[in-house]
Design a protein around this motif. Structure first.
Motif, PDB file in Angstrom:
ATOM      1  N   PRO A 170      -3.166   6.413   4.350  1.00 15.99           N
ATOM      2  CA  PRO A 170      -1.841   7.023   4.510  1.00 15.99           C
ATOM      3  C   PRO A 170      -0.838   6.432   3.540  1.00 15.99           C
ATOM      4  CG  PRO A 170      -2.700   6.348   6.613  1.00 15.99           C
ATOM      5  CD  PRO A 170      -3.617   5.791   5.602  1.00 15.99           C
TER       6      PRO A 170
ATOM      7  N   TYR B  96      -1.290   7.841   0.050  1.00 15.48           N
ATOM      8  CA  TYR B  96      -0.798   9.178  -0.242  1.00 15.48           C
ATOM      9  C   TYR B  96       0.714   9.208  -0.354  1.00 15.48           C
ATOM     10  CZ  TYR B  96      -5.293  11.471  -0.138  1.00 15.48           C
ATOM     11  OH  TYR B  96      -6.555  11.875  -0.448  1.00 15.48           O
TER      12      TYR B  96
ATOM     13  N   ILE C 179       2.393  30.806   1.996  1.00 16.08           N
ATOM     14  CA  ILE C 179       1.505  30.048   2.869  1.00 16.08           C
ATOM     15  C   ILE C 179       0.303  29.544   2.073  1.00 16.08           C
ATOM     16  CG2 ILE C 179       0.094  30.114   4.951  1.00 16.08           C
ATOM     17  CD1 ILE C 179       1.881  32.296   6.007  1.00 16.08           C
TER      18      ILE C 179
ATOM     19  N   TRP D 125      -4.655  22.881  -2.684  1.00 16.55           N
ATOM     20  CA  TRP D 125      -4.688  21.470  -3.087  1.00 16.55           C
ATOM     21  C   TRP D 125      -3.965  21.276  -4.383  1.00 16.55           C
ATOM     22  CZ3 TRP D 125      -8.191  16.996  -2.267  1.00 16.55           C
ATOM     23  CH2 TRP D 125      -8.488  16.854  -0.903  1.00 16.55           C
TER      24      TRP D 125
ATOM     25  N   PHE E  70     -17.014  16.540   0.956  1.00 14.59           N
ATOM     26  CA  PHE E  70     -15.877  16.666   1.856  1.00 14.59           C
ATOM     27  C   PHE E  70     -14.677  15.935   1.284  1.00 14.59           C
ATOM     28  CE2 PHE E  70     -14.751  17.706   6.281  1.00 14.59           C
ATOM     29  CZ  PHE E  70     -13.584  16.998   6.418  1.00 14.59           C
ATOM     30  N   PHE E  71     -13.609  16.673   1.004  1.00 15.38           N
ATOM     31  CA  PHE E  71     -12.382  16.050   0.497  1.00 15.38           C
ATOM     32  C   PHE E  71     -11.305  16.153   1.556  1.00 15.38           C
ATOM     33  CE2 PHE E  71     -13.689  15.577  -3.853  1.00 15.38           C
ATOM     34  CZ  PHE E  71     -14.678  16.533  -3.983  1.00 15.38           C
ATOM     35  N   PHE E  72     -10.499  15.103   1.670  1.00 13.35           N
ATOM     36  CA  PHE E  72      -9.490  15.090   2.709  1.00 13.35           C
ATOM     37  C   PHE E  72      -8.185  14.531   2.156  1.00 13.35           C
ATOM     38  CE2 PHE E  72      -7.497  15.348   6.486  1.00 13.35           C
ATOM     39  CZ  PHE E  72      -7.578  14.309   7.401  1.00 13.35           C
ATOM     40  N   LYS E  73      -7.150  15.353   2.206  1.00 14.22           N
ATOM     41  CA  LYS E  73      -5.836  14.891   1.753  1.00 14.22           C
ATOM     42  C   LYS E  73      -4.939  14.846   2.977  1.00 14.22           C
ATOM     43  CE  LYS E  73      -4.067  15.762  -2.676  1.00 14.22           C
ATOM     44  NZ  LYS E  73      -3.668  16.692  -3.724  1.00 14.22           N
ATOM     45  N   PHE E  74      -4.314  13.676   3.216  1.00 11.96           N
ATOM     46  CA  PHE E  74      -3.490  13.586   4.417  1.00 11.96           C
ATOM     47  C   PHE E  74      -2.420  12.524   4.235  1.00 11.96           C
ATOM     48  CE2 PHE E  74      -5.308   9.569   5.794  1.00 11.96           C
ATOM     49  CZ  PHE E  74      -6.531   9.561   5.157  1.00 11.96           C
ATOM     50  N   ASN E  75      -1.478  12.495   5.164  1.00 13.58           N
ATOM     51  CA  ASN E  75      -0.518  11.398   5.170  1.00 13.58           C
ATOM     52  C   ASN E  75      -0.420  10.856   6.594  1.00 13.58           C
ATOM     53  OD1 ASN E  75       0.843  13.463   6.327  1.00 13.58           O
ATOM     54  ND2 ASN E  75       2.597  13.406   4.961  1.00 13.58           N
TER      55      ASN E  75
ATOM     56  N   LYS F 240     -12.529  21.280   1.447  1.00 15.98           N
ATOM     57  CA  LYS F 240     -11.314  20.511   1.154  1.00 15.98           C
ATOM     58  C   LYS F 240     -10.357  20.700   2.310  1.00 15.98           C
ATOM     59  CE  LYS F 240     -11.123  20.237  -3.855  1.00 15.98           C
ATOM     60  NZ  LYS F 240     -10.898  20.903  -5.120  1.00 15.98           N
ATOM     61  N   LEU F 241     -10.060  19.592   2.988  1.00 16.51           N
ATOM     62  CA  LEU F 241      -9.177  19.652   4.147  1.00 16.51           C
ATOM     63  C   LEU F 241      -7.853  18.990   3.817  1.00 16.51           C
ATOM     64  CD1 LEU F 241      -8.802  20.133   7.246  1.00 16.51           C
ATOM     65  CD2 LEU F 241      -9.807  17.905   7.601  1.00 16.51           C
ATOM     66  N   LYS F 242      -6.754  19.626   4.229  1.00 21.62           N
ATOM     67  CA  LYS F 242      -5.432  19.051   3.956  1.00 21.62           C
ATOM     68  C   LYS F 242      -4.618  19.049   5.230  1.00 21.62           C
ATOM     69  CE  LYS F 242      -1.492  20.577   1.199  1.00 21.62           C
ATOM     70  NZ  LYS F 242      -1.044  21.010  -0.107  1.00 21.62           N
TER      71      LYS F 242
ATOM     72  N   VAL G  44       1.612  21.038   7.693  1.00 19.71           N
ATOM     73  CA  VAL G  44       0.726  21.923   6.948  1.00 19.71           C
ATOM     74  C   VAL G  44      -0.713  21.537   7.212  1.00 19.71           C
ATOM     75  CG1 VAL G  44      -0.043  22.603   4.656  1.00 19.71           C
ATOM     76  CG2 VAL G  44       2.384  22.338   5.105  1.00 19.71           C
TER      77      VAL G  44
ATOM     78  N   SER H  30      -4.568  22.947   6.176  1.00 20.22           N
ATOM     79  CA  SER H  30      -5.318  23.979   5.467  1.00 20.22           C
ATOM     80  C   SER H  30      -6.736  23.517   5.222  1.00 20.22           C
ATOM     81  CB  SER H  30      -4.650  24.314   4.137  1.00 20.22           C
ATOM     82  OG  SER H  30      -4.991  23.362   3.163  1.00 20.22           O
TER      83      SER H  30
ATOM     84  N   GLN I 235     -10.235  24.622   2.901  1.00 21.71           N
ATOM     85  CA  GLN I 235     -10.766  25.455   1.833  1.00 21.71           C
ATOM     86  C   GLN I 235     -12.254  25.166   1.741  1.00 21.71           C
ATOM     87  OE1 GLN I 235      -8.271  24.934  -1.589  1.00 21.71           O
ATOM     88  NE2 GLN I 235      -9.927  25.483  -2.959  1.00 21.71           N
TER      89      GLN I 235
ATOM     90  N   LEU J 196     -10.019  30.319   2.174  1.00 23.17           N
ATOM     91  CA  LEU J 196      -8.885  29.407   2.380  1.00 23.17           C
ATOM     92  C   LEU J 196      -8.091  29.836   3.600  1.00 23.17           C
ATOM     93  CD1 LEU J 196      -6.761  27.253   1.498  1.00 23.17           C
ATOM     94  CD2 LEU J 196      -5.737  28.995   0.072  1.00 23.17           C
TER      95      LEU J 196
ATOM     96  N   SER K  15      -4.813  28.753   5.559  1.00 19.83           N
ATOM     97  CA  SER K  15      -3.628  27.886   5.491  1.00 19.83           C
ATOM     98  C   SER K  15      -2.721  28.125   6.682  1.00 19.83           C
ATOM     99  CB  SER K  15      -2.820  28.163   4.224  1.00 19.83           C
ATOM    100  OG  SER K  15      -3.648  28.223   3.110  1.00 19.83           O
TER     101      SER K  15
END
Lengths: 240, 436
Positions: free
Chosen positions: A94, A97, A234, A240, B321-326, B362-364, B372, B374, B376, B428, B430
């Motif tokens: 976290p 990012y 949306i 990404w 598996f890609f993961f973008k998060f905060n 790809k998970l966000k 958000v 999403s 993909q 995708l 979203s």
């Protein structure tokens, strides 16, 4: 020319990361320059020279100054440099990012090379798009315009007015939005109205027949274009 | 004067009822202000009155003119095409005529009058009754509206528009039957024939009511069964998730316990100067740690549990598996809803990308001014759409379709918006959920 920096306190990893990057770039016939650093402190000594790099591979868990802190220092110099965190432990994610990290790559046996490839692939695509965006030439304008600073383009009569972050109606020239719509869609510009072409990266939210920008302004969306505009917005937020 | 007022009153009620009826099926147009709407209403009313009573037209041209004006009027108030408006208007009008005929027949019977005597309304009582009857139209429209919608919720229709048209055609036919039999009603002076008409009308309306009730009951039962099925699937998903969570906890406990043993072993090997064995041992341990470790940490227990277990599952199937998060610690969605969203989305993505050559997800998940989410993934072919529900090529199409329905239900619960972009090789989904 792509300028790369690798910062890791373990020589073996510097070597592995370098090999993967070199392989990818040679395969795609791209020129590059790569500098390596064995500690965070060494890297930040560069100060503004950090901005010379396009992409930095940072090890997260280094002694003294760890990757996340280095990332924050990089961000204080530039928003544009691409940061890729390479780590054995993703528990730092976290915070990572927060520095707008482009990717997180795990230091695992086989996977790492694939991940670096994917990362370089996306990076190259993004860099190309960024460069095209920065120096976009409109037909009837002499100087190129940095599209990433354009909020929206408005048409009135036969003229187009470009509204940018710093000044309003700074540029105007003859033209039609119809001609620009498709060309600019790959830079995330969306035709929300007969007279407005909006840069989605400045869009905050959408509600009935209006699109709100991050600076508080709002633009109208025509009823005919509403469904498509909402969907495009949306999709943009989800991409990404 | 009385006659004028009475006519206007009846027409106003009728027009209101027709608008209510149209409201059930169609969307209203937005007027710049309320008065514009009311002014239009009155204007059309006066126009209708003029055309019906003052223009001297024979029966058929009058009917067609009325139909056209009525349909065009509805086009003004609603977002609807002229053709559709004509059809709907014709249907509505015939339904009301059916009720009208019944009322007239009743009054003929009760007051022992002829058709003309009733419709030329010399009597105040009869006028009142006829006005009240128009009021009935409004009640009828509201009642049908109630059946059509589940508790006034426009999105949950019990009957589809197609089914409704079939019901209305049934009514149309019933009415045509009556009209056919009574076309020369004004010539009937005979109370026996009036009785016959009364009997026919009543029977037909009785039939219609019975049919309506039957349909309503059937639909209610079907809805209950569907809800039960959805609940069962949701419970199953949740049990799987809680299972993953408890396994995660168990693993942690075991790891803590074994840690000490491992350190002892390392110390032992190092004291014995068993370098080679030590190297191999450390290599093995590292491998095990990587297998069991929580790879992603979003600062949210439930999200971590789900995403980490799904990540392991995807990896075991060779899916990247890609993961973008905060930092998700301040997420406002409930745990149950997160479980529904994430497990359904990721399960679908895994099933889909598994079938491709290039397997990628790809998970966000980002939480800030809004939320958000999403996903993909690569997909083998365009997913199919049936009735607004996505069906997969897998055997359990029903469960798959319900999975997406569940996701959408959760999104709507939080007033979120979503879009599914379904292209040849990429899928995708979203979602944006605003901050409450």
């Amino acid at each position: 020319m792509i300028r790369i920096a690798i910062c890791d306190d373990e020589k073996t990893f510097i070597h592995r990361i370098y090999k993967s990057i070199e392989h990818y770039l040679k395969q795609n016939k791209m020129d590059f320059e790569c500098s390596t650093f064995s500690s965070g402190e060494d890297f930040v000594l560069l100060k503004e020279k950090i901005c010379d790099f396009d992409i930095v591979f940072l090890d997260v868990n280094m002694k003294e100054l760890d990757g996340i802190e280095v990332g924050e220092i990089i961000r204080s110099y530039s928003e544009e440099i691409v940061i890729v965190f390479v780590t054995a432990f993703i528990k730092y994610a976290p915070a990572g990012y927060k520095c707008q990290a482009f990717r997180f790559i795990l230091k695992e046996e086989g996977d790492m090379q694939e991940m670096i490839y994917e990362c370089m692939d996306e990076f190259v695509k993004m860099k190309r798009l960024r460069e095209q965006k920065r120096l976009y030439r409109f037909e009837s304008l002499q100087a190129p315009i940095d599209l990433s600073k354009v909020l929206y383009i408005m048409s009135s009569g036969h003229n187009l007015y470009i509204s940018t972050q710093d000044a309003i109606d700074e540029f105007s020239f003859r033209g039609r939005l119809d001609d620009l719509e498709e060309e600019l869609s790959k830079y995330s510009f969306l035709r929300v109205h007969q007279s407005f072409l909006v840069n989605l990266s400045f869009a905050q939210s959408i509600s009935n027949y209006k699109i709100y920008l991050k600076d508080g302004k709002d633009l109208p969306i025509s009823k005919a274009r509403f469904k498509k505009s909402k969907e495009a917005f949306i999709d943009y937020r989800g991409a990404w | 004067m009385m006659v004028l007022l009475e006519s206007l009153a009846m027409m106003a009620l009728e027009l209101t009822a027709i608008i209510l009826f149209f409201d059930i099926f169609e969307e209203r147009r937005e007027f710049p202000n309320r008065f514009a709407g009311y002014a239009l209403f009155i204007g059309i009313l006066l126009l209708d009155y003029y055309l019906i009573n003052l223009l001297q037209l024979s029966f058929f041209p009058k009917v067609i003119l009325l139909l056209l004006i009525g349909a065009l009027t509805m086009c003004v108030f609603f977002r609807i095409s002229v053709l559709k408006s004509l059809l709907l208007y014709a249907i509505v009008h015939t339904v009301f005529l059916l009720v009208d005929y019944l009322a007239v027949a009743l009054m003929m019977k009760v007051f022992s009058m002829t058709y003309w005597q009733v419709t030329s309304h010399p009597n105040i009582i009869i006028s009142m009754i006829r006005i009240a009857e128009k009021g009935m139209y409004i009640l009828l429209a509201i009642w049908i509206g109630k059946i059509y919608f589940k508790q006034g919720d426009k999105k949950q229709r019990l009957i589809s528009t197609k089914d409704w048209s079939k019901i209305l055609v049934f009514l149309l036919l019933a009415l045509m039957l009556i009209i056919g039999l009574t076309v020369n009603l004004d010539k009937f002076e005979n109370p026996i024939q009036a009785d016959g008409l009364l009997f026919l009308s009543t029977t037909l309306i009785g039939m219609a009511i019975v049919v309506f009730s039957l349909i309503y009951d059937l639909l209610k039962r079907e809805r209950i069964m569907l809800e039960q099925k959805i609940s069962q699937i949701q419970i199953r998903n949740q049990l799987k998730m809680y299972d993953a969570l408890s396994q995660s906890y168990e693993r942690q406990k075991r790891n803590a316990h074994e840690f000490k043993n491992k350190i002892l072993c390392i110390r032992e090997l190092s004291e014995q100067h068993e370098d080679e064995r030590l190297k191999k041992y450390l290599h093995d341990i590292l491998g095990k740690i990587e297998d069991e470790e929580e790879v992603f940490d979003t600062n949210h227990v439930v999200v971590n549990a789900i995403v980490n277990s799904k990540y392991r599952e995807a990896k075991s199937k060779g899916i990247r598996f890609f993961f973008k998060f905060n930092d998700l610690s301040s997420l406002w969605l409930t745990d149950d809803d997160l479980i529904i969203l994430l497990s359904n989305l990721i399960n679908n993505a895994i099933e889909s990308s598994e079938q491709c050559e290039h397997k990628e997800i790809k998970l966000k998940i980002q939480s800030g001014d809004d939320f958000v989410l999403s996903i993909q993934n690569t997909s083998p072919q365009k997913a199919m759409l049936s009735n607004g529900k996505y069906i997969s090529s897998k055997q359990d199409k029903e469960e798959h379709g319900i999975g997406i329905t569940n996701i959408i239900e959760v999104i709507e619960k939080y007033d979120g918006i979503f879009h599914i972009k379904n292209e040849e090789k990429q899928f995708l989904f979203s979602i944006i959920i605003p901050k409450p």
